[in-house]
Design a protein around this motif. Structure first.
Motif, PDB file in Angstrom:
ATOM      1  N   LEU A 206      -1.654 -12.763  -1.146  1.00 40.63           N
ATOM      2  CA  LEU A 206      -1.938 -11.415  -1.664  1.00 40.63           C
ATOM      3  C   LEU A 206      -2.031 -11.437  -3.186  1.00 40.63           C
ATOM      4  O   LEU A 206      -2.897 -10.784  -3.787  1.00 40.63           O
ATOM      5  N   THR A 207      -1.137 -12.202  -3.799  1.00 36.52           N
ATOM      6  CA  THR A 207      -1.147 -12.319  -5.262  1.00 36.52           C
ATOM      7  C   THR A 207      -2.443 -12.969  -5.752  1.00 36.52           C
ATOM      8  O   THR A 207      -3.033 -12.536  -6.751  1.00 36.52           O
ATOM      9  N   ALA A 208      -2.898 -13.981  -5.003  1.00 28.51           N
ATOM     10  CA  ALA A 208      -4.152 -14.657  -5.384  1.00 28.51           C
ATOM     11  C   ALA A 208      -5.330 -13.692  -5.294  1.00 28.51           C
ATOM     12  O   ALA A 208      -6.207 -13.671  -6.171  1.00 28.51           O
ATOM     13  N   ALA A 209      -5.336 -12.852  -4.225  1.00 28.08           N
ATOM     14  CA  ALA A 209      -6.416 -11.872  -4.085  1.00 28.08           C
ATOM     15  C   ALA A 209      -6.354 -10.847  -5.218  1.00 28.08           C
ATOM     16  O   ALA A 209      -7.385 -10.452  -5.779  1.00 28.08           O
ATOM     17  N   ALA A 210      -5.138 -10.410  -5.561  1.00 35.43           N
ATOM     18  CA  ALA A 210      -4.981  -9.460  -6.662  1.00 35.43           C
ATOM     19  C   ALA A 210      -5.459 -10.067  -7.970  1.00 35.43           C
ATOM     20  O   ALA A 210      -6.106  -9.395  -8.797  1.00 35.43           O
ATOM     21  N   ASP A 211      -5.169 -11.362  -8.154  1.00 33.72           N
ATOM     22  CA  ASP A 211      -5.621 -12.059  -9.367  1.00 33.72           C
ATOM     23  C   ASP A 211      -7.152 -12.111  -9.426  1.00 33.72           C
ATOM     24  O   ASP A 211      -7.751 -11.958 -10.494  1.00 33.72           O
ATOM     25  N   TYR A 239      -4.842  -8.905   9.967  1.00 35.16           N
ATOM     26  CA  TYR A 239      -5.784  -8.243   9.065  1.00 35.16           C
ATOM     27  C   TYR A 239      -5.335  -8.402   7.620  1.00 35.16           C
ATOM     28  O   TYR A 239      -4.136  -8.531   7.342  1.00 35.16           O
ATOM     29  N   ILE A 240      -6.297  -8.418   6.744  1.00 34.01           N
ATOM     30  CA  ILE A 240      -6.048  -8.198   5.314  1.00 34.01           C
ATOM     31  C   ILE A 240      -7.135  -7.238   4.872  1.00 34.01           C
ATOM     32  O   ILE A 240      -8.326  -7.566   4.979  1.00 34.01           O
ATOM     33  N   VAL A 267      -5.896   0.444  -5.885  1.00 32.64           N
ATOM     34  CA  VAL A 267      -6.220  -0.267  -4.643  1.00 32.64           C
ATOM     35  C   VAL A 267      -4.934  -0.860  -4.080  1.00 32.64           C
ATOM     36  O   VAL A 267      -4.048  -1.281  -4.829  1.00 32.64           O
ATOM     37  N   ARG A 268      -4.820  -0.867  -2.774  1.00 31.62           N
ATOM     38  CA  ARG A 268      -3.698  -1.563  -2.132  1.00 31.62           C
ATOM     39  C   ARG A 268      -4.261  -2.547  -1.128  1.00 31.62           C
ATOM     40  O   ARG A 268      -5.120  -2.185  -0.316  1.00 31.62           O
ATOM     41  N   LEU A 269      -3.830  -3.770  -1.209  1.00 34.37           N
ATOM     42  CA  LEU A 269      -4.203  -4.777  -0.221  1.00 34.37           C
ATOM     43  C   LEU A 269      -3.108  -4.826   0.830  1.00 34.37           C
ATOM     44  O   LEU A 269      -1.944  -5.100   0.512  1.00 34.37           O
ATOM     45  N   LEU A 270      -3.468  -4.528   2.087  1.00 36.37           N
ATOM     46  CA  LEU A 270      -2.504  -4.496   3.184  1.00 36.37           C
ATOM     47  C   LEU A 270      -2.736  -5.706   4.070  1.00 36.37           C
ATOM     48  O   LEU A 270      -3.875  -6.011   4.418  1.00 36.37           O
ATOM     49  N   ALA A 271      -1.631  -6.357   4.458  1.00 40.66           N
ATOM     50  CA  ALA A 271      -1.776  -7.554   5.285  1.00 40.66           C
ATOM     51  C   ALA A 271      -0.759  -7.574   6.409  1.00 40.66           C
ATOM     52  O   ALA A 271       0.375  -7.119   6.253  1.00 40.66           O
TER      53      ALA A 271
END
Lengths: 291, 291
Positions: A206-211, A239-240, A267-271
């Motif tokens: 998730l951190t990598a996607a946020a980066d 899901y992500i 934005v929120r990334l949900l996984a």
């Protein structure tokens, strides 16, 4: 710590505290208490003078006839933890004390429900929102604290309180993590040693996607793919998805200026990812600059 | 009388009254104020120290986009009546003050909705219940007064407040009548002199049906027929039905001991009858002895 199963007594106790000028906090839990819940009490104690824990393990079982995950509900164990954390009032809602006849009033949140991702069926979520509204009515004007780990339910509770003009405010508290980044959850105890060793990959992904988003990625699927690529070797992703943080609306573009983008840039990334048979959920927030 | 369009100001005012030990009443109206509404204020003044009128004419128009009967909403006229009646706070809810974004939380009362008789479509009734819940949350702990004339909405409001454990109580007030028995209603002004002269038949017919039940009639259809027989010569009945008073469940038998009978013996006869094109509604309660 005063312990009671009577809703009238809780209301009276908390009314008296407010009348004496003290600020009241409510923390709800369905049992299976861990340090994440205790951190909600700690947040509550920073903001308020009196902290009431509503321990909903029994009520949740009574309400949802089947279909709901069974929690570890060691009442005595949980009580001891909350007492040690300095909780003032411990309330155990019970159906026979709350309802002389079956309740016939339920919350419906049609717009938001449509957007829920990977949650138990909608009816269950609306029952949960109804239960929180009911318990807030018993608590009276207060601040109530929920963890950001369960982002979708937090947003639904906040929106319900706002829409209905409850005199209480729903505060989201940052997810508590182990030193290796794994979000604290009662599910973590179900992981094998190997699964637990792999689990940090979820928050790292998730951190990598946020980066990637911070570095300019504006395609929601591409951002999710950054996380998925890191996770697939070690886990089984359910899901992500990227959603508008305040509305849960799924996003295609992360560009606030684009049609259908996140209107405020939040934005929120949900996984949800399974390690073996155990699904772990987590999420991360990203602010996309609007200009 | 303090007049405001700001919900935050109303909450603050009424919180201050409660903090000073005064009991607060809320009376809601959608405009078209008449002596029936004023009687609610009179009831409120008997029980409470401070009376707030929530004048929902504007909000109701804003909420229900079409399909809802247009009321006479002479705000200044209504304000003067309530001020003369000794109201302390006059609040005009407006959508832009209440909602920064469209509300997404609605009440659903599936069991009760199924039983509604001759009402506007269910969605409208659930919007109304949602609006009352929202306004009660702004009013804070209070007594709120509604007329028994609109029995079905009164029961839905009471049930909602009970189910959700609102800190407020919904009080039903007896229907106010003209000397000839006609229930006071803004619709009465729409009747021609001939229709107005015939209108007392409605309450007389309900009373006759209630007398028949008191004399031993236990068949719901036969009791309704007593009323219908008196009404058919002068009006056009939409319905006359017997329901369980507290649940609105339609009854076949009025015998509390019989299967499907009114469990507590409390029966309500609900009627809607058209005089020309104007539908008048009325109802009457009958207690059937349980032993």
């Amino acid at each position: 710590m005063i312990t009671t199963e009577k809703h009238a007594e809780v209301r009276e106790l908390l009314d008296a505290e407010r009348a004496a000028g003290r600020r009241v906090a409510m923390v709800g839990t369905s049992g299976g208490t861990h340090s994440g819940h205790i951190s909600l009490v700690e947040e509550a104690k920073k903001e308020c003078d009196v902290v009431a824990v509503f321990w909903n393990g029994a009520l949740k079982l009574e309400w949802a006839s089947g279909g709901v995950q069974a929690y570890n509900r060691d009442l005595a164990h949980d009580q001891a933890l909350f007492e040690a954390a300095g909780v003032d009032v411990f309330y155990i809602p019970l159906r026979h004390d709350l309802y002389q006849r079956p309740s016939n009033t339920f919350m419906a949140m049609p717009g938001m429900l449509r957007h829920l991702t990977g949650m138990p069926e909608g009816e269950h979520m609306e029952l949960l929102v109804t239960m929180v509204a009911t318990l807030l009515n018993i608590a009276g004007p207060c601040l109530t604290f929920f963890g950001e780990k369960d982002w979708q339910q937090l947003v639904m509770f906040q929106r319900m309180a706002e829409d209905l003009h409850l005199p209480s405010r729903v505060i989201g508290c940052p997810t508590r993590r182990e030193p290796d980044g794994v979000a604290i959850s009662s599910r973590n105890t179900k992981l094998s040693p190997e699964q637990r060793a792999a689990a940090p990959a979820l928050y790292a992904a998730l951190t990598a996607a946020a980066d990637a988003i911070a570095a300019g990625e504006r395609d929601a699927r591409a951002a999710a793919e950054v996380a998925l690529a890191r996770l697939r070797p070690v886990a089984d992703p359910d899901y992500i998805v990227a959603v508008e943080a305040a509305t849960l609306r799924p996003l295609d573009t992360l560009d606030p200026a684009a049609d259908g983008g996140p209107s405020d840039g939040e934005v929120r990334l949900l996984a949800s990812v399974r390690f073996g048979t155990t699904p772990l959920v987590d999420n991360i927030g990203v602010t996309v600059p609007t200009a």
